[in-house]
Design a protein around this motif. Structure first.
Motif, PDB file in Angstrom:
ATOM      1  N   GLY A 234     -24.121 -13.365  23.959  1.00  0.00           N
ATOM      2  CA  GLY A 234     -23.692 -13.154  25.331  1.00  0.00           C
ATOM      3  C   GLY A 234     -23.832 -14.486  26.052  1.00  0.00           C
ATOM      4  O   GLY A 234     -24.571 -15.362  25.598  1.00  0.00           O
ATOM      5  N   TYR A 235     -23.159 -14.662  27.164  1.00  0.00           N
ATOM      6  CA  TYR A 235     -23.109 -15.983  27.807  1.00  0.00           C
ATOM      7  C   TYR A 235     -24.473 -16.448  28.314  1.00  0.00           C
ATOM      8  O   TYR A 235     -25.016 -17.456  27.855  1.00  0.00           O
ATOM      9  CB  TYR A 235     -22.092 -15.963  28.947  1.00  0.00           C
ATOM     10  CG  TYR A 235     -21.881 -17.320  29.580  1.00  0.00           C
ATOM     11  CD1 TYR A 235     -21.041 -18.259  28.987  1.00  0.00           C
ATOM     12  CD2 TYR A 235     -22.525 -17.656  30.770  1.00  0.00           C
ATOM     13  CE1 TYR A 235     -20.844 -19.510  29.561  1.00  0.00           C
ATOM     14  CE2 TYR A 235     -22.331 -18.899  31.357  1.00  0.00           C
ATOM     15  CZ  TYR A 235     -21.493 -19.813  30.746  1.00  0.00           C
ATOM     16  OH  TYR A 235     -21.311 -21.054  31.316  1.00  0.00           O
ATOM     17  N   ASP A 236     -25.036 -15.707  29.251  1.00  0.00           N
ATOM     18  CA  ASP A 236     -26.302 -16.136  29.855  1.00  0.00           C
ATOM     19  C   ASP A 236     -27.449 -16.133  28.861  1.00  0.00           C
ATOM     20  O   ASP A 236     -28.288 -17.043  28.846  1.00  0.00           O
ATOM     21  CB  ASP A 236     -26.651 -15.244  31.056  1.00  0.00           C
ATOM     22  CG  ASP A 236     -25.696 -15.440  32.229  1.00  0.00           C
ATOM     23  OD1 ASP A 236     -25.181 -16.567  32.376  1.00  0.00           O
ATOM     24  OD2 ASP A 236     -25.467 -14.473  32.979  1.00  0.00           O
ATOM     25  N   SER A 237     -27.488 -15.107  28.025  1.00  0.00           N
ATOM     26  CA  SER A 237     -28.595 -15.008  27.065  1.00  0.00           C
ATOM     27  C   SER A 237     -28.518 -16.113  26.010  1.00  0.00           C
ATOM     28  O   SER A 237     -29.545 -16.596  25.528  1.00  0.00           O
ATOM     29  CB  SER A 237     -28.626 -13.629  26.400  1.00  0.00           C
ATOM     30  OG  SER A 237     -27.353 -13.281  25.913  1.00  0.00           O
ATOM     31  N   THR A 238     -27.320 -16.561  25.680  1.00  0.00           N
ATOM     32  CA  THR A 238     -27.180 -17.681  24.747  1.00  0.00           C
ATOM     33  C   THR A 238     -27.708 -18.968  25.364  1.00  0.00           C
ATOM     34  O   THR A 238     -28.395 -19.752  24.700  1.00  0.00           O
ATOM     35  CB  THR A 238     -25.713 -17.853  24.325  1.00  0.00           C
ATOM     36  OG1 THR A 238     -25.313 -16.718  23.543  1.00  0.00           O
ATOM     37  CG2 THR A 238     -25.503 -19.116  23.500  1.00  0.00           C
ATOM     38  N   LEU A 239     -27.405 -19.184  26.636  1.00  0.00           N
ATOM     39  CA  LEU A 239     -27.914 -20.384  27.305  1.00  0.00           C
ATOM     40  C   LEU A 239     -29.446 -20.377  27.344  1.00  0.00           C
ATOM     41  O   LEU A 239     -30.084 -21.409  27.128  1.00  0.00           O
ATOM     42  CB  LEU A 239     -27.343 -20.485  28.725  1.00  0.00           C
ATOM     43  CG  LEU A 239     -25.821 -20.698  28.816  1.00  0.00           C
ATOM     44  CD1 LEU A 239     -25.377 -20.724  30.276  1.00  0.00           C
ATOM     45  CD2 LEU A 239     -25.395 -21.973  28.095  1.00  0.00           C
ATOM     46  N   ARG A 240     -30.027 -19.201  27.581  1.00  0.00           N
ATOM     47  CA  ARG A 240     -31.489 -19.099  27.573  1.00  0.00           C
ATOM     48  C   ARG A 240     -32.045 -19.335  26.171  1.00  0.00           C
ATOM     49  O   ARG A 240     -33.056 -20.022  25.987  1.00  0.00           O
ATOM     50  CB  ARG A 240     -31.931 -17.728  28.093  1.00  0.00           C
ATOM     51  CG  ARG A 240     -31.736 -17.532  29.584  1.00  0.00           C
ATOM     52  CD  ARG A 240     -32.457 -16.296  30.092  1.00  0.00           C
ATOM     53  NE  ARG A 240     -31.927 -15.069  29.515  1.00  0.00           N
ATOM     54  CZ  ARG A 240     -30.945 -14.360  30.053  1.00  0.00           C
ATOM     55  NH1 ARG A 240     -30.378 -14.757  31.192  1.00  0.00           N
ATOM     56  NH2 ARG A 240     -30.521 -13.245  29.474  1.00  0.00           N
ATOM     57  N   ALA A 241     -31.369 -18.761  25.174  1.00  0.00           N
ATOM     58  CA  ALA A 241     -31.823 -18.916  23.784  1.00  0.00           C
ATOM     59  C   ALA A 241     -31.762 -20.373  23.354  1.00  0.00           C
ATOM     60  O   ALA A 241     -32.641 -20.855  22.626  1.00  0.00           O
ATOM     61  CB  ALA A 241     -30.971 -18.058  22.857  1.00  0.00           C
TER      62      ALA A 241
ATOM     63  N   TRP B 267     -29.293 -16.407  17.653  1.00  0.00           N
ATOM     64  CA  TRP B 267     -29.383 -15.145  16.910  1.00  0.00           C
ATOM     65  C   TRP B 267     -28.612 -14.026  17.604  1.00  0.00           C
ATOM     66  O   TRP B 267     -28.298 -14.066  18.783  1.00  0.00           O
ATOM     67  CB  TRP B 267     -30.850 -14.759  16.692  1.00  0.00           C
ATOM     68  CG  TRP B 267     -30.997 -13.534  15.843  1.00  0.00           C
ATOM     69  CD1 TRP B 267     -31.598 -12.357  16.175  1.00  0.00           C
ATOM     70  CD2 TRP B 267     -30.478 -13.341  14.517  1.00  0.00           C
ATOM     71  NE1 TRP B 267     -31.494 -11.450  15.146  1.00  0.00           N
ATOM     72  CE2 TRP B 267     -30.806 -12.021  14.116  1.00  0.00           C
ATOM     73  CE3 TRP B 267     -29.754 -14.149  13.633  1.00  0.00           C
ATOM     74  CZ2 TRP B 267     -30.448 -11.497  12.874  1.00  0.00           C
ATOM     75  CZ3 TRP B 267     -29.393 -13.625  12.391  1.00  0.00           C
ATOM     76  CH2 TRP B 267     -29.744 -12.325  12.021  1.00  0.00           C
ATOM     77  N   ASN B 268     -28.321 -12.991  16.828  1.00  0.00           N
ATOM     78  CA  ASN B 268     -27.462 -11.890  17.266  1.00  0.00           C
ATOM     79  C   ASN B 268     -27.964 -11.198  18.530  1.00  0.00           C
ATOM     80  O   ASN B 268     -27.182 -10.862  19.420  1.00  0.00           O
ATOM     81  CB  ASN B 268     -27.332 -10.868  16.141  1.00  0.00           C
ATOM     82  CG  ASN B 268     -26.789 -11.480  14.866  1.00  0.00           C
ATOM     83  OD1 ASN B 268     -26.237 -12.577  14.890  1.00  0.00           O
ATOM     84  ND2 ASN B 268     -26.948 -10.801  13.748  1.00  0.00           N
TER      85      ASN B 268
ATOM     86  N   ASP C 211     -31.204 -27.975   8.528  1.00  0.00           N
ATOM     87  CA  ASP C 211     -30.543 -26.793   9.080  1.00  0.00           C
ATOM     88  C   ASP C 211     -31.556 -25.673   9.276  1.00  0.00           C
ATOM     89  O   ASP C 211     -32.140 -25.170   8.314  1.00  0.00           O
ATOM     90  CB  ASP C 211     -29.434 -26.314   8.132  1.00  0.00           C
ATOM     91  CG  ASP C 211     -28.738 -25.072   8.638  1.00  0.00           C
ATOM     92  OD1 ASP C 211     -27.662 -25.209   9.256  1.00  0.00           O
ATOM     93  OD2 ASP C 211     -29.276 -23.960   8.445  1.00  0.00           O
ATOM     94  N   THR C 212     -31.757 -25.279  10.536  1.00  0.00           N
ATOM     95  CA  THR C 212     -32.646 -24.171  10.861  1.00  0.00           C
ATOM     96  C   THR C 212     -31.890 -23.171  11.734  1.00  0.00           C
ATOM     97  O   THR C 212     -30.677 -23.261  11.912  1.00  0.00           O
ATOM     98  CB  THR C 212     -33.943 -24.671  11.535  1.00  0.00           C
ATOM     99  OG1 THR C 212     -34.837 -23.561  11.714  1.00  0.00           O
ATOM    100  CG2 THR C 212     -33.671 -25.342  12.866  1.00  0.00           C
ATOM    101  N   ALA C 213     -32.609 -22.188  12.274  1.00  0.00           N
ATOM    102  CA  ALA C 213     -32.024 -21.178  13.154  1.00  0.00           C
ATOM    103  C   ALA C 213     -33.152 -20.505  13.916  1.00  0.00           C
ATOM    104  O   ALA C 213     -34.288 -20.441  13.436  1.00  0.00           O
ATOM    105  CB  ALA C 213     -31.246 -20.136  12.352  1.00  0.00           C
ATOM    106  N   ALA C 214     -32.825 -19.976  15.080  1.00  0.00           N
ATOM    107  CA  ALA C 214     -33.847 -19.305  15.879  1.00  0.00           C
ATOM    108  C   ALA C 214     -34.528 -18.200  15.083  1.00  0.00           C
ATOM    109  O   ALA C 214     -35.752 -18.048  15.109  1.00  0.00           O
ATOM    110  CB  ALA C 214     -33.217 -18.753  17.158  1.00  0.00           C
ATOM    111  N   VAL C 215     -33.731 -17.424  14.342  1.00  0.00           N
ATOM    112  CA  VAL C 215     -34.286 -16.270  13.635  1.00  0.00           C
ATOM    113  C   VAL C 215     -35.179 -16.669  12.464  1.00  0.00           C
ATOM    114  O   VAL C 215     -35.966 -15.866  11.983  1.00  0.00           O
ATOM    115  CB  VAL C 215     -33.150 -15.327  13.170  1.00  0.00           C
ATOM    116  CG1 VAL C 215     -32.434 -15.885  11.946  1.00  0.00           C
ATOM    117  CG2 VAL C 215     -33.684 -13.923  12.913  1.00  0.00           C
ATOM    118  N   TYR C 216     -35.097 -17.907  12.006  1.00  0.00           N
ATOM    119  CA  TYR C 216     -35.954 -18.331  10.896  1.00  0.00           C
ATOM    120  C   TYR C 216     -37.417 -18.439  11.331  1.00  0.00           C
ATOM    121  O   TYR C 216     -38.310 -18.434  10.474  1.00  0.00           O
ATOM    122  CB  TYR C 216     -35.513 -19.694  10.346  1.00  0.00           C
ATOM    123  CG  TYR C 216     -34.125 -19.753   9.761  1.00  0.00           C
ATOM    124  CD1 TYR C 216     -33.358 -18.598   9.584  1.00  0.00           C
ATOM    125  CD2 TYR C 216     -33.568 -20.966   9.384  1.00  0.00           C
ATOM    126  CE1 TYR C 216     -32.081 -18.674   9.069  1.00  0.00           C
ATOM    127  CE2 TYR C 216     -32.288 -21.043   8.863  1.00  0.00           C
ATOM    128  CZ  TYR C 216     -31.546 -19.903   8.713  1.00  0.00           C
ATOM    129  OH  TYR C 216     -30.274 -19.978   8.205  1.00  0.00           O
TER     130      TYR C 216
END
Length: 274
Positions: A85-92, A80-81, A48-53
């Motif tokens: 948002g829709y588009d930014s989540t897809l990019r993330a 991450w927070n 389990d990881t995350a972008a913010v880690y």
């Protein structure tokens, strides 16, 4: 539930290991590579990881180099927070997928319920799921009112809600709601950031020849909660997995649950500033 290979079936039919390795605060580079490699050699199959880690690249490297087939491993990451948002989540997501070096992510979560954004963020997760880029989607740190709000509009029910969960914070209302709606609860910070010197946990541990940490992790599983203790120490990673050769009694499970003080070591999902 006989060992690390045991999995729970999520509400979409995907099977997720009961116990995994969390890599929060594991340093990018050799530290996280070694932690993940050690865990996989011990039999762990959930990472389990995350972008913010900031360690997705190291996790991906370890997965490629560990010698275990990718199909056996279950990898979770989170948006991450600041990217909600829709588009930014897809990019993330694409950034996380690139760093991990994985074509498909097993579980993708909304990391925190950012007001005014989490529903659009989750809509992006639904698209990723429909597109086959993720095998399961879910949320993290959602309280009952967040879940009700989300379920009122979403097309795909979250498979998982990952929350701070331990004997001092049993999240009874959240757990009951998730159980009712077949959303798998998963514990982060299950070992209370090391605050394990609790008389009851020591007493029960003495009975079974187990540490307080092992008692808590066993309690997680027996309450139907999957768990992802974090460590970078090989001996601790091994110890955290050594919880399948004993079983707590129903009374012990109840007593541990009665330690609840609604005490958070992490942020309050209704009042966080990041």
């Amino acid at each position: 539930m006989t060992g690390l290979s045991n999995r729970v079936e999520l509400n979409n039919g995907v099977h997720m290991p009961w116990l995994g390795l969390g890599v929060f605060q594991s340093k990018e580079g050799q530290e996280v590579v070694d932690a993940v490699t050690t865990a996989v050699k011990q039999g762990y199959r959930l990472i389990d990881t995350a972008a913010v880690y900031g360690n997705e690249e190291g996790v991906g490297r370890a997965i490629r180099e560990c010698g275990t087939d990718r199909s056996e491993l279950f990898v979770t990451t989170k948006v991450w927070n600041s990217n909600q948002g829709y588009d930014s989540t897809l990019r993330a997501f694409e950034e996380s997928r690139s760093k991990l070096g994985l074509e498909v992510i097993d579980l993708y979560l909304v990391h925190w319920p950012v007001a005014g954004k989490y529903k659009e963020t989750y809509r992006a997760l639904e698209k990723l799921y429909k597109d086959g880029a993720v095998r399961a989607i879910g949320v993290s740190n959602f309280q009952v009112h967040h879940l009700k709000d989300l379920l009122a509009d979403c097309e795909i029910k979250p498979a998982v809600n990952q929350v701070e969960y331990h004997p001092l914070l049993t999240q009874r209302e959240v757990k009951a709601y998730c159980d009712e709606h077949n959303i798998q609860l998963q514990a982060w910070s299950p070992l209370m950031q090391g605050n394990l010197d609790v008389t009851l946990l020591n007493e029960i541990g003495g009975k079974y020849g187990k540490s307080p940490a092992q008692i808590v992790l066993r309690w997680d599983l027996q309450t139907g909660v999957t768990t992802i203790p974090k460590s970078v120490k090989a001996e601790r990673i091994a110890s955290n997995a050594d919880i399948f050769d004993f079983e707590l009694t129903a009374d012990e499970v109840r007593q541990i649950g009665e330690l609840n003080r609604d005490h958070r070591f992490g942020p309050d999902p209704d009042n966080f500033n990041f």
